[in-house]
Design an enzyme around this catalytic site. Structure first.
Site, mmCIF file in Angstrom:
data_model
loop_
_atom_site.group_PDB
_atom_site.id
_atom_site.type_symbol
_atom_site.label_atom_id
_atom_site.label_comp_id
_atom_site.label_asym_id
_atom_site.label_seq_id
_atom_site.Cartn_x
_atom_site.Cartn_y
_atom_site.Cartn_z
ATOM 1 N N ARG A 37 17.711 11.661 0.327
ATOM 2 C CA ARG A 37 16.802 13.134 0.260
ATOM 3 C C ARG A 37 18.291 14.167 -0.062
ATOM 4 O O ARG A 37 18.370 15.258 -1.474
ATOM 5 C CB ARG A 37 16.132 13.950 0.875
ATOM 6 N N LYS A 198 -2.474 -1.472 6.374
ATOM 7 C CA LYS A 198 -3.903 -1.082 6.500
ATOM 8 C C LYS A 198 -4.974 -0.668 5.203
ATOM 9 O O LYS A 198 -4.441 0.477 4.767
ATOM 10 C CB LYS A 198 -3.995 0.209 7.500
ATOM 11 N N GLY A 356 6.597 5.993 1.222
ATOM 12 C CA GLY A 356 7.052 5.234 3.050
ATOM 13 C C GLY A 356 8.080 3.301 2.041
ATOM 14 O O GLY A 356 8.922 3.904 1.701
ATOM 15 N N GLY A 379 4.441 11.135 1.744
ATOM 16 C CA GLY A 379 3.350 11.839 2.347
ATOM 17 C C GLY A 379 3.126 12.455 1.277
ATOM 18 O O GLY A 379 1.852 12.587 1.127
HETATM 19 C C1 3PG Z 1 8.931 13.412 5.477
HETATM 20 O O1 3PG Z 1 9.309 13.410 5.930
HETATM 21 O O2 3PG Z 1 8.216 12.866 3.993
HETATM 22 C C2 3PG Z 1 9.019 15.343 4.938
HETATM 23 O O3 3PG Z 1 9.674 15.793 5.243
HETATM 24 C C3 3PG Z 1 7.380 15.461 5.421
HETATM 25 O O4 3PG Z 1 7.833 15.596 6.733
HETATM 26 P P1 3PG Z 1 6.918 15.507 8.282
HETATM 27 O O5 3PG Z 1 5.869 14.928 7.627
HETATM 28 O O6 3PG Z 1 7.343 16.304 8.837
HETATM 29 O O7 3PG Z 1 5.988 16.815 7.326
#
Ligand code: 3PG
Length: 398
Positions: A37, A198, A356, A379
């Protein structure tokens, strides 16, 4: 998808650029264990600094929930960031208010600074207008380069974009273009590979994808839930038996949309989950013993999946096909990833992966660089696969 990029910036020398980046990196014993990142921000940060902007990096780190937590201070990331960037980076101990303003006033054209964790303010996660105004007062324009945080409607990702001239950074721009090419306006046929433990965590992804893609490959523990729903005895395998009806309705929806769902017909099983267990064997899905668990897709099914992918022009990949961290249950993921990588390199496939464990799985297969695009988002990538509008992206389009 219309949004402004750094190409639309006018003269920026001496102007303060508030750049939202994702510095939420994993740390081990005080060191950054994966700097992907950090590296992703470099094109935007160097371009702005080289043009003479005062580059002010806004980011979150962990989930401090409005508390001022020294263990989640972005001062911890400043030195590692400086090393990755190869230029001096200042740290400013606030991201809004008088202290931040005073520190920033001392910076010159081309300087780069990391501001303190935006989530030290409770207003950040509330998308608070007052906090966004206080941040906006520190800058002349706003750049969002954090696709991986764009699924959050937070003050630094959403409200702030409405208060200053707003632009997508280079990483955000590349991400949005790649995702648009893969699912927005893809070349057909399109295949999606969705793996992971899952079904319950990817229900919305599966429901959306069956209406969008021509082939849906379901792998990982999720496949067991679908096999069981079809009446197959999956023995001791990880399986959400209570989701039988949900799984069947996803299969029905796929039928109606002419989406071919691929479930494994041979599998790799073992009686215990360990590396290279003595009970390891490959069998037809109908022959799984009551004391066995499915841990990977079998070689015949992988070959059939490779054949299906060879007929496609676009591939979206999220999640491994088996328990890939434990050998030999990485075999199916590695084999299919290599096929996808080779097709991409030949120029017959656009391949986009993210979320992920996916990046780790592709790295394990040694092919992450051979995919068309690999997203660093977790996410946010999943929400995009669910067909949701991401607030941080929408704010840039306005
Ligand atoms: C992540 O690590 O996927 C992003 O930085 C978002 O972080 P968060 O899920 O704590 O909002």
């Amino acid at each position: 998808m219309a949004f402004k990029t750094l190409d639309d910036l006018g003269h920026v020398s001496g102007k303060r650029a508030l750049v939202r980046v994702d510095l939420n990196v994993p740390m081990q014993d005080g060191a950054v264990s994966d700097d992907t990142r950090l590296r992703a921000t470099l094109p935007t940060v160097t371009e702005l600094a080289d043009k003479g902007a005062i580059v002010l990096l806004l980011a979150h780190f962990g989930r401090p929930k409005g508390d001022n937590r020294p263990d989640m201070s972005l001062s911890l990331v400043t030195r590692p960031y400086e090393q990755v960037l190869g230029r001096p980076v200042r740290f400013v101990g606030a991201c809004a208010g008088e202290l931040a303003a005073q520190n920033i006033a001392m910076l010159r054209a081309g300087d780069i600074a990391i501001l303190e964790n935006t989530r030290f303010h409770a207003g950040e996660e509330r998308n608070d207008a007052e906090l966004a105004r206080a941040m906006a007062a520190l800058g002349d324009f706003y750049v969002n380069d954090a696709f991986s945080a764009a699924h959050r409607a937070h003050a630094s990702t959403e409200a702030l974009a409405h208060l200053l001239p707003a632009f997508a950074g280079r990483a955000m721009e590349a991400e949005l273009k790649a995702l648009q090419k893969a699912l927005g306006d893809p070349e057909r046929p399109v295949a999606a590979v969705v793996g992971g433990a899952k079904v319950s965590s990817k229900l919305d992804v599966l429901t959306h994808l069956v209406t969008k893609v021509d082939h849906l490959v379901i792998g990982g523990g999720m496949a067991n839930t679908f096999l069981a729903a079809r009446g197959i005895d999956v023995g001791k395998s990880l399986c959400e038996h209570d989701l039988r009806d949900t799984a069947l309705s996803i299969l029905d929806a796929a039928d109606r949309a002419n989406c071919i769902v691929h479930l494994p017909y041979d599998v790799v099983v073992a009686k215990e989950f360990a590396a290279n267990p003595p009970s390891l064997r490959t069998c037809n899905v109908h022959e799984v013993g009551a004391d066995e668990m499915i841990l990977d897709v079998g070689p015949a099914a992988v070959e059939a999946l490779a054949d299906a992918i060879k007929t496609c022009r676009t591939l979206i990949w999220n999640g491994p096909l088996g328990a890939f961290e434990t050998p030999p249950f990485d075999a199916a993921t590695v084999a299919l990833a290599r096929t996808a990588a080779a097709l991409t390199q030949e120029g017959s496939l656009v391949s986009v992966a993210g979320g992920g464990d996916t990046v780790a799985a592709l790295n394990q297969a040694g092919v992450a660089d051979d995919f068309t695009f690999v997203s660093t988002a977790g996410g946010a990538f999943l929400e995009w696969m669910e067909g949701k509008e991401l607030p941080g992206v929408k704010a840039l389009q306005n």
